[in-house]
Design an enzyme around this catalytic site. Structure first.
Site, PDB file in Angstrom:
ATOM      1  N   ARG A  65      47.794  13.978 -16.241  1.00  0.00           N
ATOM      2  CA  ARG A  65      46.784  15.013 -16.455  1.00  0.00           C
ATOM      3  C   ARG A  65      45.412  14.390 -16.723  1.00  0.00           C
ATOM      4  O   ARG A  65      44.380  14.952 -16.339  1.00  0.00           O
ATOM      5  CB  ARG A  65      47.201  15.929 -17.621  1.00  0.00           C
ATOM      6  CG  ARG A  65      46.352  17.186 -17.723  1.00  0.00           C
ATOM      7  CD  ARG A  65      47.013  18.240 -18.579  1.00  0.00           C
ATOM      8  NE  ARG A  65      47.009  17.904 -19.998  1.00  0.00           N
ATOM      9  CZ  ARG A  65      47.650  18.611 -20.937  1.00  0.00           C
ATOM     10  NH1 ARG A  65      48.382  19.651 -20.589  1.00  0.00           N
ATOM     11  NH2 ARG A  65      47.592  18.263 -22.199  1.00  0.00           N
ATOM     12  N   LYS A  67      46.843   3.427 -22.867  1.00  0.00           N
ATOM     13  CA  LYS A  67      47.605   2.944 -24.022  1.00  0.00           C
ATOM     14  C   LYS A  67      48.673   3.987 -24.311  1.00  0.00           C
ATOM     15  O   LYS A  67      48.425   4.999 -24.946  1.00  0.00           O
ATOM     16  CB  LYS A  67      46.680   2.760 -25.234  1.00  0.00           C
ATOM     17  CG  LYS A  67      47.157   1.705 -26.248  1.00  0.00           C
ATOM     18  CD  LYS A  67      48.491   2.005 -26.896  1.00  0.00           C
ATOM     19  CE  LYS A  67      48.380   3.104 -27.941  1.00  0.00           C
ATOM     20  NZ  LYS A  67      49.710   3.360 -28.624  1.00  0.00           N
ATOM     21  N   GLU A  82      53.860   3.970 -28.465  1.00  0.00           N
ATOM     22  CA  GLU A  82      54.737   2.810 -28.647  1.00  0.00           C
ATOM     23  C   GLU A  82      56.207   3.163 -28.451  1.00  0.00           C
ATOM     24  O   GLU A  82      57.020   2.295 -28.126  1.00  0.00           O
ATOM     25  CB  GLU A  82      54.529   2.193 -30.035  1.00  0.00           C
ATOM     26  CG  GLU A  82      54.724   3.139 -31.198  1.00  0.00           C
ATOM     27  CD  GLU A  82      53.466   3.912 -31.578  1.00  0.00           C
ATOM     28  OE1 GLU A  82      53.446   4.475 -32.682  1.00  0.00           O
ATOM     29  OE2 GLU A  82      52.514   3.970 -30.771  1.00  0.00           O
ATOM     30  N   GLY A  87      47.114  13.675 -29.331  1.00  0.00           N
ATOM     31  CA  GLY A  87      47.890  13.284 -30.504  1.00  0.00           C
ATOM     32  C   GLY A  87      47.489  14.107 -31.710  1.00  0.00           C
ATOM     33  O   GLY A  87      46.946  15.210 -31.577  1.00  0.00           O
ATOM     34  N   GLY A 118      43.038  11.592 -34.250  1.00  0.00           N
ATOM     35  CA  GLY A 118      41.857  11.927 -33.459  1.00  0.00           C
ATOM     36  C   GLY A 118      40.573  11.717 -34.237  1.00  0.00           C
ATOM     37  O   GLY A 118      39.570  11.221 -33.690  1.00  0.00           O
ATOM     38  N   CYS A 169      52.855  20.229 -28.677  1.00  0.00           N
ATOM     39  CA  CYS A 169      51.658  20.651 -29.405  1.00  0.00           C
ATOM     40  C   CYS A 169      51.400  22.144 -29.284  1.00  0.00           C
ATOM     41  O   CYS A 169      50.671  22.712 -30.100  1.00  0.00           O
ATOM     42  CB  CYS A 169      50.452  19.858 -28.926  1.00  0.00           C
ATOM     43  SG  CYS A 169      50.214  19.935 -27.147  1.00  0.00           S
ATOM     44  N   GLU A 187      51.865  21.841 -39.256  1.00  0.00           N
ATOM     45  CA  GLU A 187      52.618  21.802 -38.007  1.00  0.00           C
ATOM     46  C   GLU A 187      53.931  21.063 -38.255  1.00  0.00           C
ATOM     47  O   GLU A 187      53.932  19.899 -38.651  1.00  0.00           O
ATOM     48  CB  GLU A 187      51.798  21.082 -36.936  1.00  0.00           C
ATOM     49  CG  GLU A 187      52.431  21.083 -35.560  1.00  0.00           C
ATOM     50  CD  GLU A 187      51.565  20.384 -34.530  1.00  0.00           C
ATOM     51  OE1 GLU A 187      51.668  20.741 -33.347  1.00  0.00           O
ATOM     52  OE2 GLU A 187      50.775  19.494 -34.911  1.00  0.00           O
ATOM     53  N   SER A 191      51.519  26.618 -19.925  1.00  0.00           N
ATOM     54  CA  SER A 191      50.917  25.444 -19.299  1.00  0.00           C
ATOM     55  C   SER A 191      51.093  25.483 -17.784  1.00  0.00           C
ATOM     56  O   SER A 191      52.177  25.761 -17.279  1.00  0.00           O
ATOM     57  CB  SER A 191      51.541  24.167 -19.851  1.00  0.00           C
ATOM     58  OG  SER A 191      51.338  24.066 -21.242  1.00  0.00           O
TER      59      SER A 191
END
Length: 487
Positions: free
Chosen positions: A165, A180, A183, A236, A241, A292, A390, A450
């Site tokens: 995206r 990136k 992990e 994220g 952020g 999310c 959340e 979405s």
């Protein structure tokens, strides 16, 4: 799961070389390429070794604006086709890395590939303007040009789609990227790199920087502060952020942020309850609640509250099956790690201590420590943690409300605003609520919203900018004004 991980396939090819400028220089002591984390076993298995020298940035700079729009379009299209040809293997990599049920992983690959197809088409439609001038001897032009090198930082819950995206838009615009990946899920990013190589994406255009959890903050800081990077795109948590925004401020970079959500799901008395239950099930429990845009708070009007809760509980017990992501019956895989399970438990314990009732679920599943039962709570209040934070897990708290105004006030009380949902059959109410909800995306009588054609993003502390749709490419373009005088 072990058998699926044992087949090196695309993951092995990517880690072993990547080719075409996408080679991952992992340093000494790299793990074998067939390896991946296995959340279903409660083990992390390690992660790709830290990449200590971020040479990808230097490699990406000369590759910027890498070819003509038509050529970019053709190569993105070929990348899309290769994803479809390898969709089963790509899906197995996702399930092995984050535990997502294989059927959902297969759906993610199709969704992920669709962004490459979409932006392959958008690459040829980056239009500038000729603007009427106020002087006869002048002509005014507005050109759109790529921003340059874009650093893309992606999460583990959609390890393929969150890359395409962003990267699809960036490459369509003529930018180069340094990715990136999370992990927990490096192999999906590396597999995409191998396919990019096969698609003829030039060296230095798509670069991957996998690193360990310990090295992640340092790598993120370098990407955000290096003056050669012109753009940061991150998906994220809101907390992370904010850290990246501070780092990026020093060089005043272009920034896109898709951050945390706290989605309300409102069911009004006029709603079709059966449709609302079906939408609730899809919205809440996709990827075991680890998205999310998952519903985090259910608000149900008092006239249909009891009916909704009863039908919702039956649907959960009838349709949701906890198990390994590679089991065909599974709809609910493991949570990503022990920390995620502990957060769900903390939210349930806090709610119950304040008077909430467990309608179904409520505890860890017998399959293993990262599995959790899909849970429904009733008699929930706005003072409970599960309605203030959340959860990012399979927990559905239901709040009873009286009036439309009360529901809107509860929904808008959060400092984030990514997605929101509501069910109603009253046309006037639909317009009122859709316009008053303080979110970037609204689902009206729909629990899954979405799509590649739609602008994805939030308001408040849920982020900056939009992804996907015709607007997504603008995040990677600068507008240059040219005044041509003396004519």
């Amino acid at each position: 799961a072990g058998a699926a991980r044992g087949d090196p396939g695309l993951g092995a090819s990517a880690v072993a070389g990547g080719g075409g400028g996408r080679e991952v220089r992992s340093g000494e002591g790299s793990q074998s390429p067939g390896w991946a984390a296995d959340p279903s076993r409660g083990s992390c298995g390690g992660s790709a070794s830290p990449w200590e020298k971020l040479v990808s940035i230097e490699r990406a700079v000369p590759a910027a604006a890498f070819c003509l729009p038509q050529e970019r379009s053709l190569r993105l299209r070929r990348w899309y086709e290769l994803m479809l040809e390898n969709k089963e293997e790509l899906a197995r990599i996702i399930t092995a890395e984050n535990g997502k049920p294989l059927k959902e992983a297969q759906g993610e690959i199709l969704y992920s590939a669709s962004f490459l197809e979409w932006f392959a088409e958008e690459a040829r439609r980056v239009y500038g303007d000729v603007i009427p001038a106020s002087a006869k001897d002048r002509r005014i032009l507005a050109l759109k040009q790529p921003v340059g090198v874009a650093a893309v930082i992606t999460p583990w819950n959609f390890p393929s789609a969150m890359i395409t995206r962003k990267v699809g838009a960036a490459l369509a615009a003529g930018c180069t990227v340094v990715v990136k990946p999370a992990e927990d899920t490096p192999l999906s990013a590396l597999a995409l790199g191998e396919l990019a190589n096969q698609a003829g994406i030039p060296a230095g255009v798509y670069n991957v920087v996998p690193c360990s959890r310990q090295q992640t903050p340092a790598v993120g800081e370098v990407l955000c502060t290096d003056p050669l990077v012109a753009k940061i795109s991150f998906t994220g948590s809101t907390a992370t952020g904010k850290i990246l925004l501070k780092h990026a401020a020093g060089t005043v970079k272009r920034v896109s942020m898709e951050l945390g959500g706290h989605a309300p799901f409102i069911v009004f008395d006029s709603a079709n309850v059966d449709r609302a239950v079906a939408g609730a099930l899809a919205s809440k429990y996709r990827n075991s609640g680890q998205t999310c845009v998952c519903t985090n708070r259910f608000l149900v009007q008092k006239g249909i509250h009891d009916e909704f809760v009863e039908k919702f509980a039956k649907a959960i017990e009838r349709e949701l099956h906890v198990g390994s992501g590679f089991d065909a019956k599974t709809t609910q895989g493991p949570l990503i790690n022990e920390k995620a399970v502990e957060k769900v438990e903390r939210h349930i314990n806090d709610a119950v201590s304040q008077g909430a009732c467990i309608v179904t679920g409520g505890k860890r599943h017998s399959l293993g420590k990262n599995f959790f039962e899909p849970t429904l709570l009733s008699n929930v209040s706005t003072k409970m943690l599960c309605t203030q934070e959340e959860t990012f897990g399979p927990l559905a708290p239901v709040i009873k409300f009286d009036t439309e105004a009360e529901a809107i006030a509860i929904a808008n009380a959060a400092n984030v605003g990514l997605a929101g949902y509501f069910y109603s059959q009253d046309p006037a109410q639909i317009w009122r609520v859709a316009e008053q909800l303080e979110v970037g995306m609204v689902g009206v009588n729909e629990g899954i919203i979405s799509s590649v054609e739609s602008p994805f993003g939030g308001v408040k502390q849920s982020g900056l900018g939009r992804e996907g749709s015709k607007y997504g490419i603008d995040e990677y373009l600068e507008i240059k004004y040219v005044c041509f005088g003396g004519l």
